[in-house]
Enzyme design. Structure first.
Site, PDB file in Angstrom:
ATOM      1  N   GLY A  67      -5.226 -17.821   3.900  1.00  0.00           N
ATOM      2  CA  GLY A  67      -4.881 -18.871   2.950  1.00  0.00           C
ATOM      3  C   GLY A  67      -3.409 -19.257   3.037  1.00  0.00           C
ATOM      4  O   GLY A  67      -3.063 -20.444   2.970  1.00  0.00           O
ATOM      5  N   ASP A  68      -2.533 -18.266   3.209  1.00  0.00           N
ATOM      6  CA  ASP A  68      -1.102 -18.543   3.384  1.00  0.00           C
ATOM      7  C   ASP A  68      -0.874 -19.388   4.628  1.00  0.00           C
ATOM      8  O   ASP A  68      -0.046 -20.306   4.645  1.00  0.00           O
ATOM      9  CB  ASP A  68      -0.319 -17.232   3.518  1.00  0.00           C
ATOM     10  CG  ASP A  68      -0.608 -16.255   2.399  1.00  0.00           C
ATOM     11  OD1 ASP A  68      -0.836 -16.709   1.265  1.00  0.00           O
ATOM     12  OD2 ASP A  68      -0.606 -15.040   2.660  1.00  0.00           O
TER      13      ASP A  68
END
Length: 307
Positions: free
Chosen positions: A251-252
């Site tokens: 997600g980062d």
């Protein structure tokens, strides 16, 4: 300039065992120490994309020195605030035959008011054309409104921001017009206490976040790919074929790919394409994805307009 904030960074001590037996002595097959933190992951992906960023956060003690030494191998620009207490250590135990991963995360250091003020001073230089990405947990004695307070401050200075959070904390930031928010489809459903029958349901609820102030909404859907929703259109990115090795940091990586590309191109669709590639490339890697893997995965992703 892109600034990433990791308020509670860590040394991630990753242990691989054949099996884990509680209450007995266990011996590792291998182990590795990695510089951890969601903002750090964003900066590392930006480095792979050859986009400048400055990583900010609180670092302290002997473990803080080790953390900075581990991070130095990635040649990132940093400007950490030194604190008196130790940077935390997170332990991740991967039992291969049991196909289980156990995590034990430290709480992090106490941050004094003086240390917090020193950190805030660094943000005075943020202004027009800059983006601040805030993500990850907060250390002890830091107010839960820490990120929201920073968003309000830098917005007045003319900068954009991204806060990678969920629930009410996400909703509270929307009137400040974050550049992008990225809930997954489960988190989006929880925000509005609903369930989704199809992609159109997801798109309709994502537009509620736009109505509340978000500029762009990314919705990750694991094996079903991802969505980019704007006020006028919605787009779908397929999930490329590959073996998911480690979803930590995916997600980062998606946020990094989107924000970094948008800073260069102001093109939301291309930014979505690169974000999806970065997220999947990291999921297919043992650590944060490298440039070659991102480029390879990029070729396997297609963007389709849905509405």
């Amino acid at each position: 300039m892109i600034y990433t904030i990791t308020a509670n960074p860590s040394i991630d001590y990753v242990l691989q065992l054949t099996t884990l037996t509680l209450g007995e002595v266990n011996r590792t097959v291998s182990d590795v120490k990695l510089p951890g933190g969601k903002g750090i992951n964003v900066s590392r992906i930006l480095k792979e994309l050859e986009i400048d960023s400055t990583a900010l956060g609180f670092v302290g003690g002997a473990t803080g020195k080790m953390f900075e030494n581990l991070l130095s191998k990635h040649d990132l620009k940093t400007s950490f605030t030194q604190v008196s207490e130790d940077t935390r250590i997170n332990v991740k135990v991967n039992a291969v035959k049991q196909d289980e991963e156990t995590e034990i995360n430290g709480t992090g250091p106490d941050i004094s008011d003086q240390e917090k003020d020193e950190f805030i001073k660094q943000l005075k230089k943020v202004g027009n054309g800059d983006v601040v990405v805030m993500s990850g947990s907060l250390p002890k004695k830091i107010s839960e409104t820490f990120y929201l307070d920073i968003a309000e401050m830098i917005q007045k200075q003319g900068a954009d921001f991204v806060i990678d959070t969920t629930g009410q904390a996400l909703l509270d930031t929307l009137p400040l017009n974050p550049l992008v928010v990225k809930p997954n489809h489960h988190e989006l459903a929880e925000l509005f206490n609903t369930t989704f029958k199809d992609n159109q349901d997801i798109i309709d609820n994502a537009r509620k976040l736009l109505d509340k102030g978000a500029k762009h909404v990314l919705v990750s859907m694991a094996g079903d790919g991802a969505l980019l929703v704007t006020k006028d259109h919605a787009y779908h990115a397929n999930a490329p074929k590959g073996t998911v090795i480690n979803s930590v940091g995916a997600g980062d990586s998606m946020i990094a790919g989107f924000v970094g590309t948008f800073m260069k191109t102001n093109d939301a669709i291309e930014s979505f394409h690169m974000g999806a590639a970065c997220g999947s490339a990291t999921a297919f890697s043992q650590d944060i994805a490298v440039k070659e893997k991102i480029n390879e995965v990029y070729q396997d992703i297609s963007i389709k307009e849905l509405s």
